[in-house]
Structure formats: C-alpha cells, structure tokens
Write a protein that holds these residues in place. Structure first.
Motif, mmCIF file in Angstrom:
data_model
loop_
_atom_site.group_PDB
_atom_site.id
_atom_site.type_symbol
_atom_site.label_atom_id
_atom_site.label_comp_id
_atom_site.label_asym_id
_atom_site.label_seq_id
_atom_site.Cartn_x
_atom_site.Cartn_y
_atom_site.Cartn_z
ATOM 1 N N TRP A 159 -13.037 45.712 64.204
ATOM 2 C CA TRP A 159 -12.805 44.799 63.144
ATOM 3 C C TRP A 159 -11.198 44.508 63.095
ATOM 4 C CZ3 TRP A 159 -14.354 41.410 60.031
ATOM 5 C CH2 TRP A 159 -13.729 41.009 58.775
ATOM 6 N N ASP A 162 -18.463 44.957 64.484
ATOM 7 C CA ASP A 162 -18.491 45.132 63.171
ATOM 8 C C ASP A 162 -18.783 43.711 62.511
ATOM 9 O OD1 ASP A 162 -16.868 45.191 60.475
ATOM 10 O OD2 ASP A 162 -16.730 47.155 61.266
ATOM 11 N N ASP A 163 -18.612 43.124 61.480
ATOM 12 C CA ASP A 163 -19.129 41.952 60.999
ATOM 13 C C ASP A 163 -18.747 40.770 61.720
ATOM 14 O OD1 ASP A 163 -19.491 39.979 58.950
ATOM 15 O OD2 ASP A 163 -18.034 40.499 57.666
ATOM 16 N N TRP A 171 -22.678 46.757 62.697
ATOM 17 C CA TRP A 171 -22.336 46.443 61.109
ATOM 18 C C TRP A 171 -23.567 45.969 60.609
ATOM 19 C CZ3 TRP A 171 -21.776 42.114 58.025
ATOM 20 C CH2 TRP A 171 -20.906 42.344 56.809
ATOM 21 N N ARG A 213 -15.873 37.757 46.800
ATOM 22 C CA ARG A 213 -15.751 37.724 48.385
ATOM 23 C C ARG A 213 -16.839 36.675 48.837
ATOM 24 N NH1 ARG A 213 -16.668 41.119 53.854
ATOM 25 N NH2 ARG A 213 -14.671 40.913 54.950
ATOM 26 N N LYS A 226 -23.216 50.908 60.747
ATOM 27 C CA LYS A 226 -22.284 50.968 59.465
ATOM 28 C C LYS A 226 -23.117 50.100 58.504
ATOM 29 C CE LYS A 226 -17.474 49.475 58.442
ATOM 30 N NZ LYS A 226 -16.125 49.141 59.057
ATOM 31 N N ASP A 284 -22.526 48.468 55.063
ATOM 32 C CA ASP A 284 -21.330 48.153 54.309
ATOM 33 C C ASP A 284 -21.747 47.261 52.975
ATOM 34 O OD1 ASP A 284 -18.722 47.492 53.471
ATOM 35 O OD2 ASP A 284 -18.118 46.176 55.248
ATOM 36 N N ASN A 305 -19.722 44.973 49.910
ATOM 37 C CA ASN A 305 -18.361 44.408 49.622
ATOM 38 C C ASN A 305 -18.202 43.848 48.433
ATOM 39 O OD1 ASN A 305 -16.536 45.063 52.050
ATOM 40 N ND2 ASN A 305 -18.197 44.025 53.089
ATOM 41 N N CYS A 328 -20.385 52.582 53.814
ATOM 42 C CA CYS A 328 -18.866 51.938 53.473
ATOM 43 C C CYS A 328 -19.182 50.960 52.343
ATOM 44 C CB CYS A 328 -18.657 51.088 54.888
ATOM 45 S SG CYS A 328 -17.522 49.949 54.586
ATOM 46 N N GLY A 367 -16.475 48.249 51.469
ATOM 47 C CA GLY A 367 -14.856 47.713 51.397
ATOM 48 C C GLY A 367 -14.117 48.958 51.610
ATOM 49 N N GLY A 368 -14.437 49.642 52.358
ATOM 50 C CA GLY A 368 -14.030 50.820 52.605
ATOM 51 C C GLY A 368 -14.596 52.242 51.864
ATOM 52 N N TRP A 425 -16.855 55.363 55.452
ATOM 53 C CA TRP A 425 -15.625 54.923 55.826
ATOM 54 C C TRP A 425 -14.731 55.153 54.451
ATOM 55 C CZ3 TRP A 425 -12.042 54.112 58.968
ATOM 56 C CH2 TRP A 425 -11.088 53.308 58.871
ATOM 57 N N ASP A 439 -10.315 50.908 53.333
ATOM 58 C CA ASP A 439 -10.093 49.828 54.174
ATOM 59 C C ASP A 439 -8.287 49.945 54.438
ATOM 60 O OD1 ASP A 439 -12.425 48.478 54.833
ATOM 61 O OD2 ASP A 439 -12.117 46.984 53.413
ATOM 62 N N GLU A 475 -9.564 51.636 65.777
ATOM 63 C CA GLU A 475 -9.814 50.451 65.206
ATOM 64 C C GLU A 475 -8.729 49.333 65.488
ATOM 65 O OE1 GLU A 475 -11.743 50.449 61.503
ATOM 66 O OE2 GLU A 475 -11.290 48.279 61.032
HETATM 67 C C1 DGJ Z 1 -15.117 45.925 54.736
HETATM 68 C C2 DGJ Z 1 -15.129 47.201 55.552
HETATM 69 O O1 DGJ Z 1 -14.511 48.222 54.942
HETATM 70 C C3 DGJ Z 1 -14.345 46.884 56.881
HETATM 71 O O2 DGJ Z 1 -14.189 48.081 57.449
HETATM 72 C C4 DGJ Z 1 -14.984 45.719 57.814
HETATM 73 O O3 DGJ Z 1 -16.361 46.275 58.119
HETATM 74 C C5 DGJ Z 1 -15.295 44.376 56.508
HETATM 75 N N1 DGJ Z 1 -15.818 45.149 55.471
HETATM 76 C C6 DGJ Z 1 -16.266 43.648 57.412
HETATM 77 O O4 DGJ Z 1 -16.374 42.464 56.640
#
Ligand code: DGJ
Length: 741
Positions: free
Chosen positions: A349, A379-380, A424, A456, A489, A491, A493, A539, A541-542, A558, A561, A617
């Motif tokens: 990422w 990742d994304d 991801w 987002r 992973k 996620d 967000n 995860c 957004g962290g 995670w 971020d 990372e």
């Molecule tokens: C939020 C995650 O916490 C990041 O590590 C990463 O995966 C981004 N999203 C990707 O969009």
C-alpha cells in the motif's frame, strides 16, 4: 454473620448457597455475587477481590432518601427502593431513575416493566451465543455458566441473564436473552449486556478515544455525579471510542490499586456509561447503543445481546491487561494462526498506493524475499475499475489488464519466489461508479428520496440482507478459489450513515444496524470455515474496528493507518490496555513518514513494529543495500524473539504520556527465563538527567545477563535499569536479558 457453608448446587466456579438465593462466581483473583432478595428482585452484592464466600448483601443498606419510590410489594417499607438498590439488571420505568439495562415498549405503549426472579441453572462449561462472538473454554479451563431467569410481573416476557466464568483466566462474561412468550409483539428499545453497581468507591473512568490515523489515546477522568459515557453510533465500534473501558479506584497505577476492565465483544454501535448516583454509588453499563436500536419481538421470538467481559484486579491496571491478553489469545482468537507463527509480511500500500502492475509487485516481492519476508500482500487497486478510491468497490473481478496477468499467474510467480500470497478486500462497501451499483443501486444503504451521505466517495452495502452478502461472498470465493491465497485483509473505510433497509417494514428499521453486524459475523464465520488455513487481518481504515468481537474472526487487526513510529508509541500503548500485541498489525514504513513527514531511523521503526505482528509497508526498491542488510537482521531478530514477543507477558514500563524522554515496554517469558526491552527515546536534551526504569516480571533471586553485564533480578525490579543516553533523535534499543542458570 458467619462464612456460609454450602449444600446447594455447586460447580467449581459458581456456588449457590443452601437458600438457593445467593450466587457467587469465583475466579482465581475475583469474586462476583448476586442475591435474590425477599421481594424477588435480583440485587448485586459484590464484585471485587476473592474472599471466603460470605453474603455481601449487608452492603446494600436501604434508606428512605425521598423521591426514591417504593415498589408496591415493598408495602410500608419506604427504605426499599430500586432507585438506590444495587441491581443486576435494572429496568426502565419502575422507580429506578438511573440509567437502565433494559427498556421494553409493550403493545399497549407502556414501557414500565418489572423483572423478578423465576429460576436459576448452573451449567458445566462456558455458554456460547448464536451468531455472535464469545469467549470459549479450553479443556484445561474450569468454566461454568450461570443462567438466571427473570420474568416480568405482568407480561409473559422473560429475561435470561448469562454469566460465564473462566476461573483461571480471571474472566467473567455476561450476556442477556429477552424472550417474548406473550401473544402481542414487544419492542426492545434498549438492552445493555452488562450492569455493575458499585456500592461505594471513587473511580476514574479510563477510556480510549481518537480519530482516523490516531486511535486509542488514553483518557482518564474522574467519575462525577451525572452520567459519563463513550460510544459509537457509526455502525462500527470506531476509531473515535473503543469498546473497552476501565474503572479504576482513584490513584490506581499500573501496579497498585483496584481496577475493573470491561470489554464489549461487538463491532457495531455501542455505549459504555458510568453514572454516579445521589448516594455515591456508581453504576457501569455496557451494551448496544440505544440510539439506532429498536428490536421488535413477535410472540415466541427472542433477542440475544452480545457478550461483555469483565476483569477485576487488586494490583493495578497491568493485571487487567494481562488477564485480557491471556484470555483473548487463548480463549477468543481461533484458527490455525491463533498459535502458529504469523508470517512476516510486506504490504504494497504505502509502497505503490494504486499505482502498480503485476511486474512491479513481483519485483517488490523478489526484493522482499531476499530480505527474509515471508508473505506478500497485494493491497487495494487490483480489481474492477480501481485507479483511485472513487470507483470500483463491489466489482471483485481481477483487473488482468492492470496486473498484466491473471491472479493465478501472479500468485504463482510470488509463490515461485518462496513467498505466501495475500490480497485485500473491502467487502462491505460499494462505489457508485461500479457495475455492481449500476445493477443493484438498492443494495447500498440509502434513505428513500434522500441523497446518501458519501464518505471516501463510497456507500455501504446492506449486509443485513442475505442476498447482498451471498453475492459478495460468491464473488470473493471466485477470486480466492482461482489463485493460491494464504492471507486476506478485510478493510472497511467509512462510518455507516443512512441506515435503512428495503428488506424490513417501518417498525423493524431499528433492527438493521444490529442485523448488519450479525451479517458481517456470519460472513466472516463462513469465510473462516471455507478457508481454515487463511490468515484474515481485520482493518477499518486502520484501527476503526479494533474490538474483541472482530478478534473472534480475525486474530490480528491493522492497528492504525498512522505508521509513524513515534505516533505509534501512543497508539500501541493505548491499544495494549485490552488487546495483546499478537493482535496488533504493525509495519515498518518509509521515512520521512507518509502521514506525518517525520524522519525516524529504520532501527526505531522496526523496534516499534516489533511490538506488534511485524511487517513492512514500503517499496524495497527504494532501500539502499545497507538498509536491506539491516532489514534482513531485523527479520532475523523478530523471528528469534517471536514467541517471547507474542506469548510473553507485556509490561508498560514507561508511558508516552508520563515520561517525556523515553517510552519503554518489556516482554517477559512466563517462566522468567528471559525478557526483551523495547526503548524509544522521545526527547533529546543536553546534559540529560539520569533515568532508571524499573523492570517487572523477573525472578528477584536470579542473575540476568544483558550483553557483557549481569544484574540481579531484584535490583532491576527495585532500582531499575539506567537508560541508555540517546545520541540521535528517536534513537531506540531492543535489549535482551537472559537468566543465568
Ligand atoms: C485503509 C487501510 O487501513 C490501508 O492500509 C489501505 O488498505 C487502504 N485502506 C486501501 O484503500
């Protein structure tokens, strides 16, 4: 009054006295007690240190306080009031004006209920909850369950209170089921999973607040008259407040004083509140946030509230953390990676963001492998039309054009290097610019005729609906089945808004947020079952959903971020109050750091990431040959100390809040044979003062070797270890101590 003798029903961890009215729950270091009083109300009598069993209801001194009403069945006794009695499950509308554990609206519209004792059962083993996370017992645990059933005095509505005891783990859990056996529907408007009434004591409310990229900062305030609360109405447990709270006697430190920890095993809206009442008692409640919650129970239906877990310590905050750490690692996390060593990973990422090709990823993996990395995570950006964060979510179809190959080929190339492969997903969200949204615009949460709140650029899928979950699940399986994937992973967000489901009628909309979380849990459960060897990292957004509920499905999360090692000191410190380091995703990222612009040495970045699951990372192509060699040594060091770090006892020796100059932590082996110190200097000063930090968890009578010096364990714990003097900003040290035989 004498110490009670027992003839009643007994299990190891739960005792019922001969009257059948007093229930005592025992763990190694704590005792929890309740009693059915003469009027049939279930009163709370004790939660604190384990003592010989004794009827603690003598603490519940009734007194006519004026304006505190009396239940009719109390007759002329004006001293008997639910407004002042410590209770196990206080109800709304029945003369207790403090915050309640339950509020039910009956068919008539009335909301006043009165639950009285009906029956009790003591069962061997720890209960589990349908579709919800819960602590479980291991073979070697002494574990028992107490179920107390209460019934409303006028309606055919029952409440079953569940108490689970893990005696050696020092954990007591609670959950509640509300059952409608009446003929008309009822509306459950508020349900707290736990309520503890403390008859006395001046407490501090210790909670963990924050924001995106700065989670779980410590807040400590005095519990005052009135109500103090933290919670979330964001649809996720949130970056902003964590569903873990401690009540500590004022003056309590890491190692001294009484402290209670409460963790809610839930990943959605929650409320944790403390109320100090008119007579100085403190009530603590924790459960689903009532703001967006209203559950209709038709005749014959039941609602199961999520689990809350409680820990008591007479030896400060540290023991609360240790007890949660041990129980989370052993009795909550599941799957192969509960015990197996987690691979050291590299995630692309921060190395590439959306700008990569298959060849670039393989090049990164190649260099990472050369440094000792074991798992490559893509990742994304690998799916649909996803060149930035404003499109593509929901289209879980590999973008072969961007990768320049199929996923199968990419994973094969990564595996050929000798690395595992991870990927991801953000299964719960959808971009408006996606094929999925164009086909099913009604699958996203939206209030009819209102434009939805974007975050987002994305919307949230209605995971309360099975057909929505099934569609995403099938798309994901299609990806996972067509390549070799050992890590995922998960996620998420954004916070949820506009909660409205087309699947439920108007009077059931208040069920949606909870049904969303049940849908999420079911999805994760199915994924775990179908891919038992796959490591799933949570995860949001962290660390926006870093809670004990998620840890039942994903053994690591995670953490944030924010990968800045110095900011991470506070983030990981706050997280450690409830959650073990084995759950904290932590990576070494580039310097200057992408979030803060701060420069820190590679060595310090690794020292901090090693107090977590450890990985990288960054783009290895940007490292110099010397840095690559350093990374190689770091990975070897981490592997060498892996079990000490992941299974050892974690001590917070110097807090980033209280010590300006150093943050220090320690991992000590359970058998006291070795310890590892992590030290980060956080301030440079000229001619700096002498600082000695006291270690913990060592054998006082043994000698410990550190480099070419030896120290007596007692000396290190009583006088301490002189801190090394920093020569550069944010210098750090990993110091290893070994007991001499
Ligand atoms: C939020 C995650 O916490 C990041 O590590 C990463 O995966 C981004 N999203 C990707 O969009």
């Amino acid at each position: 009054m004498s110490i009670l003798s027992f003839g009643g029903e007994q299990r190891m961890a739960i005792k019922k006295d001969t009257t059948g009215k007093l229930f005592t729950l025992l763990t190694n270091n704590s005792m929890y007690q309740m009693k059915v009083d003469d009027l049939g109300f279930l009163v709370h009598t004790w939660f604190g240190k384990r003592t010989p069993i004794f009827d603690y209801s003598y603490l519940n001194v009734g007194r006519d306080r004026g304006f505190s009403g009396n239940p009719y069945i109390a007759g002329d006794n004006r001293a008997y009031s639910l407004d002042t009695l410590p209770q196990e499950f206080p109800t709304y509308g029945n003369g207790d004006y403090r915050e309640s554990a339950v509020r039910i609206r009956y068919a008539s519209g009335a909301s006043s209920c009165e639950f009285r004792y009906e029956s009790a059962q003591i069962l061997e083993g720890k209960y589990s909850l349908p579709g919800l996370p819960a602590f479980y017992a291991l073979k070697e645990d002494t574990a028992d369950t107490l179920v107390i059933t209460l019934k409303d005095s006028t309606q055919n509505v029952y409440v079953h209170l569940y108490y689970g005891v893990l005696e050696e783990k020092d954990i007591i859990t609670r959950s509640v089921t509300v059952e409608n056996k009446g003929e008309s529907p009822i509306y459950l408007e508020r349900i707290m999973s736990t309520c503890t009434d403390f008859q006395f004591g001046d407490f501090d409310f210790i909670s963990f607040y924050g924001r995106h990229a700065m989670e779980r900062l410590l807040s400590r305030t005095q519990v005052h008259h009135g109500i103090q609360s933290v919670g979330s109405t964001r649809g996720a447990s949130s970056h902003h407040y964590n569903p873990f709270v401690m009540l500590a006697a004022q003056g309590t430190t890491e190692t001294r004083g009484e402290c209670y920890g409460f963790s809610f095993l839930y990943s959605g809206d929650f409320l944790a509140e403390a109320e100090k009442d008119q007579s100085g008692q403190t009530r603590f409640l924790m459960g689903i946030h009532p703001d967006n919650f209203c559950y209709k129970l038709d005749s014959g239906e039941a609602f199961h509230a999520p689990e809350a877990a409680m820990v008591y310590s007479a030896e400060g905050m540290e023991a609360v953390s240790h007890r949660f750490h041990r129980a989370i690692r052993n009795n909550l996390c599941r799957g192969e990676y509960k015990k197996a060593r987690r691979p050291v990973l590299i995630n692309n990422w921060e190395g590439t963001y959306f700008d990569f090709t298959g060849d670039k990823l393989v090049e990164m993996a190649e260099q990472a492998k050369d440094m000792g990395v074991e798992l490559f995570v893509m990742d994304d950006g690998w799916f649909g039309k996803r060149e930035s964060d404003n499109s593509g979510l929901g289209d879980w179809i590999v973008n072969e054009k961007k990768l320049g190959c199929t996923l199968k080929d990419l994973s094969a190339r990564i595996h050929a290097l000798g690395l595992k492969f991870g990927i991801w997903f953000e299964p719960e969200c959808i971009s408006e610019d996606s094929d999925l949204y164009r086909a099913h615009p009604d699958w996203a949460f939206k209030v009819p005729e209102k434009s939805p709140v974007r975050s987002r650029y994305q919307l949230v899928l209605d995971f309360s609906r099975k057909e929505v979950r099934d569609h995403i699940y099938n798309m994901m399986c299609n990806v996972l089945d067509n390549a070799q994937v050992e890590y995922l992973k998960w996620d998420f967000n954004r916070s949820i808004g506009d909660i409205f489901t087309t699947a439920l009628p108007a009077d059931r909309q208040g069920e949606t947020a909870h049904k969303y979380i049940l849908g999420l849990y079911e999805f994760l459960e199915n994924l775990n079952k179908r891919y038992p060897g796959m490591l799933i990292e949570g995860c949001s957004g962290g660390g926006g959903r870093f809670d004990a509920g998620m840890l039942y499905y994903t053994p690591q999360i995670w953490t944030s971020d924010d990968t800045d090692s110095i900011e991470r000191l506070k983030i990981q410190y706050g997280t450690s109050f409830c959650y073990p380091v084995s759950t904290m995703g932590a990576h070494v990222s580039a310097s200057p750091n992408h979030q803060t612009g701060r420069t820190a040495s590679l060595s310090t970045r690794a020292t901090v990431a090693m107090a977590g699951t450890f990985g990288y990372e960054l783009d290895p192509a940007k490292l110099t040959e010397e840095e690559k060699a350093e990374v190689r040594t770091q990975i070897e060091t981490f592997k060498k100390y892996y079990s000490l770090i992941q299974d050892g006892t974690y001590y917070r020796l110097a807090s980033p809040y209280e010590n300006e100059e150093y943050t220090v932590w320690e991992f000590a082996a359970e058998d006291k044979s070795e310890a590892l110190l992590g030290i980060v200097s956080t301030k440079l000063t000229a001619n700096n003062l002498f600082t000695c930090i006291r270690l913990r968890g060592l054998d006082p009578n043994a000698m410990y070797r550190m480099g070419d010096k030896t120290y007596l364990g007692a000396a290190l714990m009583e006088a301490g270890l002189p801190m090394p003097v920093p020569e550069t900003e944010y210098q750090s040290w990993n110091l290893h101590l070994v007991k001499e035989s």
